[in-house]
Each structure stands twice: as C-alpha cells, then as structure tokens.
Design a protein around this motif. Structure first.
Motif, mmCIF file in Angstrom:
data_model
loop_
_atom_site.group_PDB
_atom_site.id
_atom_site.type_symbol
_atom_site.label_atom_id
_atom_site.label_comp_id
_atom_site.label_asym_id
_atom_site.label_seq_id
_atom_site.Cartn_x
_atom_site.Cartn_y
_atom_site.Cartn_z
ATOM 1 N N ASP A 244 3.441 33.500 -22.880
ATOM 2 C CA ASP A 244 3.119 34.842 -21.063
ATOM 3 C C ASP A 244 3.827 34.039 -20.385
ATOM 4 O O ASP A 244 3.843 35.934 -19.464
ATOM 5 C CB ASP A 244 1.760 32.934 -20.958
ATOM 6 C CG ASP A 244 1.031 34.225 -19.398
ATOM 7 O OD1 ASP A 244 0.425 35.785 -20.326
ATOM 8 O OD2 ASP A 244 0.523 33.614 -19.148
ATOM 9 N N SER A 245 4.914 34.037 -20.243
ATOM 10 C CA SER A 245 5.934 33.470 -19.460
ATOM 11 C C SER A 245 6.972 35.066 -19.961
ATOM 12 O O SER A 245 7.516 35.270 -19.395
ATOM 13 C CB SER A 245 6.611 32.184 -19.364
ATOM 14 O OG SER A 245 6.658 30.946 -18.948
ATOM 15 N N GLN A 248 4.915 38.227 -18.216
ATOM 16 C CA GLN A 248 5.161 38.442 -17.285
ATOM 17 C C GLN A 248 6.836 38.828 -16.424
ATOM 18 O O GLN A 248 6.805 39.445 -15.730
ATOM 19 C CB GLN A 248 5.570 37.138 -16.611
ATOM 20 C CG GLN A 248 3.430 36.478 -16.605
ATOM 21 C CD GLN A 248 2.704 37.805 -15.431
ATOM 22 O OE1 GLN A 248 2.604 38.251 -14.612
ATOM 23 N NE2 GLN A 248 1.415 38.293 -16.651
ATOM 24 N N TYR A 249 7.695 38.450 -17.385
ATOM 25 C CA TYR A 249 9.324 38.725 -17.665
ATOM 26 C C TYR A 249 9.318 40.033 -17.980
ATOM 27 O O TYR A 249 9.684 40.098 -16.714
ATOM 28 C CB TYR A 249 10.137 37.139 -18.386
ATOM 29 C CG TYR A 249 11.217 38.240 -18.153
ATOM 30 C CD1 TYR A 249 12.369 37.745 -16.724
ATOM 31 C CD2 TYR A 249 12.447 38.910 -19.428
ATOM 32 C CE1 TYR A 249 13.662 38.456 -17.110
ATOM 33 C CE2 TYR A 249 13.240 39.407 -18.958
ATOM 34 C CZ TYR A 249 13.792 39.080 -18.117
ATOM 35 O OH TYR A 249 15.525 39.991 -17.700
ATOM 36 N N LYS A 251 6.675 42.222 -17.615
ATOM 37 C CA LYS A 251 6.502 43.441 -16.870
ATOM 38 C C LYS A 251 7.128 43.719 -15.562
ATOM 39 O O LYS A 251 7.108 44.877 -14.759
ATOM 40 C CB LYS A 251 4.696 42.339 -16.612
ATOM 41 C CG LYS A 251 4.353 42.577 -15.408
ATOM 42 C CD LYS A 251 3.516 44.830 -15.922
ATOM 43 C CE LYS A 251 2.779 45.349 -15.003
ATOM 44 N NZ LYS A 251 2.526 46.608 -15.004
ATOM 45 N N ASN A 252 7.369 42.405 -14.736
ATOM 46 C CA ASN A 252 8.343 41.911 -13.709
ATOM 47 C C ASN A 252 9.443 43.149 -14.039
ATOM 48 O O ASN A 252 10.087 43.607 -12.676
ATOM 49 C CB ASN A 252 8.470 40.846 -12.889
ATOM 50 C CG ASN A 252 7.076 40.238 -12.563
ATOM 51 O OD1 ASN A 252 6.415 41.121 -12.365
ATOM 52 N ND2 ASN A 252 6.994 39.082 -13.154
ATOM 53 N N HIS A 257 3.748 46.876 -20.156
ATOM 54 C CA HIS A 257 3.135 45.964 -20.079
ATOM 55 C C HIS A 257 2.995 44.856 -21.924
ATOM 56 O O HIS A 257 2.926 45.901 -22.308
ATOM 57 C CB HIS A 257 1.541 46.439 -20.310
ATOM 58 C CG HIS A 257 0.418 45.629 -20.521
ATOM 59 N ND1 HIS A 257 0.000 44.255 -19.810
ATOM 60 C CD2 HIS A 257 -0.586 45.839 -21.494
ATOM 61 C CE1 HIS A 257 -0.838 44.393 -20.119
ATOM 62 N NE2 HIS A 257 -1.378 44.879 -20.647
ATOM 63 N N GLN A 263 1.632 39.964 -27.992
ATOM 64 C CA GLN A 263 1.434 38.180 -27.220
ATOM 65 C C GLN A 263 1.042 36.845 -28.515
ATOM 66 O O GLN A 263 1.429 36.467 -28.229
ATOM 67 C CB GLN A 263 0.612 38.262 -26.052
ATOM 68 C CG GLN A 263 1.303 36.754 -25.257
ATOM 69 C CD GLN A 263 0.582 37.481 -23.873
ATOM 70 O OE1 GLN A 263 -0.236 37.258 -23.181
ATOM 71 N NE2 GLN A 263 0.128 34.960 -23.390
#
Length: 276
Positions: A244-245, A248-249, A251-252, A257, A263
């Motif tokens: 999940d980290s 998020q990384y 995505k940012n 996505h 995942q």
C-alpha cells in the motif's frame, strides 16, 4: 557473398546484394580466406547487418581494429545464447566502438566511474554476470585488463541493444523507478534485501515490468477480483501495508493508479520476502 576483409578465422566482412555491409561469423568462416573469395554458407553462424549511415560505417570500420570487431561478434553471439535474447543490428558497431574506446582509455590510465554499476548489478543480475564474462573474453582475446566499471557499461549496451529492450533514457528511468521501490521496501522491512534469494529475484523481475507499465502509463490486464484483494489484505497484513505504501508512492510520484490486482501481486511477492 564474397570476403572483403578477414577479421580472424571466425569472422569476415562482406556486403549483401542490397548493398548493406555485414559482419559474417561462424567457425572457420575466415580460415585461409582472402579478399573476393566466396563465403562458404555452411560455415555461416550469424550475419550482423551494419544498418547505419554509410559514411559512419566506413569511418568506424576503418578506425576499429579487426580483432575488436571479431571479439564483439563473439560477445553478442554468446550473449544471445546465454541470455536467450536477440539484439538489434545497431548493437554491433555501438558495442565495438565502446570496447575500442574502453581499451584506449585503459591504456592511457583513464578510469571512468559508472554511476549505474550498482543498479545494473542489482536489477539485471543475469546481464551483469554475462558482462563480467564478456570482459574476460576481451581480456583473453586482446590481452588487456579492463577496469571493473566496464562490466556495467557493457551490460548497458546489451540491455539497450535487445530487440525487445529499451533505449538508454528509458532504461535509466526504469532503473530509477525500480531502485526507489526496492529502497522503500527495505525501509519498511527494516533491513537490506537478500539479493541472492529466489524471492528477491522474483520480486525484482516483477518490479521491472511494473516500472515499464508506470513509465508508459500502461495498466496490468485486470479483473475486479475483490475477494483475492481482501484475502491478501487479511492474511498478509504486513506485506499488504508495504504494498500500500508502494501504491501511494507511485500515485504521488508518477500519478499512476495501482489497480487492486496489481497490489495483490506486489503483496504476494513481498510476503515471500518476509517469509525468507
């Protein structure tokens, strides 16, 4: 085809009927041959078509010694066999030119650090290992000792020269993405990853393809399998939190996505790492 230039017993230069210049290799293909002799087709193992600007080809062929052209052909042929890969025709002159320049630098005592050496060794271990062998082949054939940095440089040529491979700028982007993802995983796990483990090898391969999808904004063919997603979230909470980290990384950093199915695969690979 006729011989235009004998490089050694196993390699000659010739020209196709199309006018394209080629390097022809094979056991004994150049043995006791001379200019304008007919090449024995039964001895031909591989033909390297030199598809570049005609003037550029002539300049390189005149500049690069025969023994370097011959050892380049040997390296590419063995790389195809060892790595189960095929290469673009442009690799031949590019690699030969590099080897020639590397030998010249070595003779002058000039050693250029390759900043990608560690990443190449970590992310492309098979290519790196073969490149170590290539440096040994060069040393044995040409009686030179090239610095360790040349292993990574030759590996980069092989990575970029693969027919299904990437160009240099794309390769560097891939390396950066995979390196950052592996570093993030190590931070979350709390210790360096075992690069010799099968779990690491599988994760590294998956991340390479994942990085390509990120770079090209291409998504994994997916199904909406919420059950499997929920199962790995429940059964592998630590691995899922790490994946999940990563999501998020990505995505940012890349505005990409990560689909739940992607995942799931990341979580499974990370879980294998955690299990040792």
């Amino acid at each position: 085809m006729q011989v235009e230039r004998v490089l050694n017993n196993n390699a000659v230069q010739s020209t196709l009927d199309t006018g394209e210049q080629v390097i022809v290799t094979g056991p004994g293909v150049g043995f006791q041959m001379k200019k304008q002799d007919h090449i024995d087709d039964t001895k031909v193992e591989k033909v390297f078509v030199l598809k570049q600007d005609d003037q550029r080809i002539e300049e390189l062929l005149q500049m690069i010694p025969d023994d370097i052209l011959a050892v380049t052909a040997e390296i590419i042929t063995k790389a195809e066999q060892k790595l189960n890969q095929t290469y673009q025709d442009s690799l031949f002159l590019g690699l030969a030119d590099h080897i020639h320049f590397a030998i010249t630098r070595s003779e002058q005592g000039i050693n250029i650090h390759n900043p990608l050496a560690w990443d190449i060794k970590r992310l492309y271990p098979n290519v790196f290992s073969f490149s170590q062998r290539a440096v040994a082949i060069i040393g044995d054939a040409l009686h030179v000792t090239l610095p360790e940095e040349e292993v990574a440089s030759i590996a980069i040529h092989l990575i970029n020269g693969a027919k299904e491979g990437m160009q240099l700028n794309e390769t560097m982007h891939m390396l950066g993405i995979v390196r950052d993802l592996l570093h993030l995983i190590e931070l979350k796990i709390g210790h360096p990853l075992d690069m010799e483990s099968l779990s690491y090898s599988r994760l590294q391969t998956h991340l390479q393809y994942f990085a390509q999808r990120i770079y090209h904004n291409d998504h994994y063919p997916t199904r909406d399998d919420t059950f499997l997603y929920e199962q790995v979230q429940k059964n592998y909470p630590e691995a899922f939190a790490i994946s999940d980290s990563l999501a998020q990384y990505v995505k940012n950093r890349y505005d990409y996505h990560v689909h739940p199915e992607e995942q799931v695969y990341l979580t499974i690979h990370i879980q294998r790492l955690l299990e040792g």
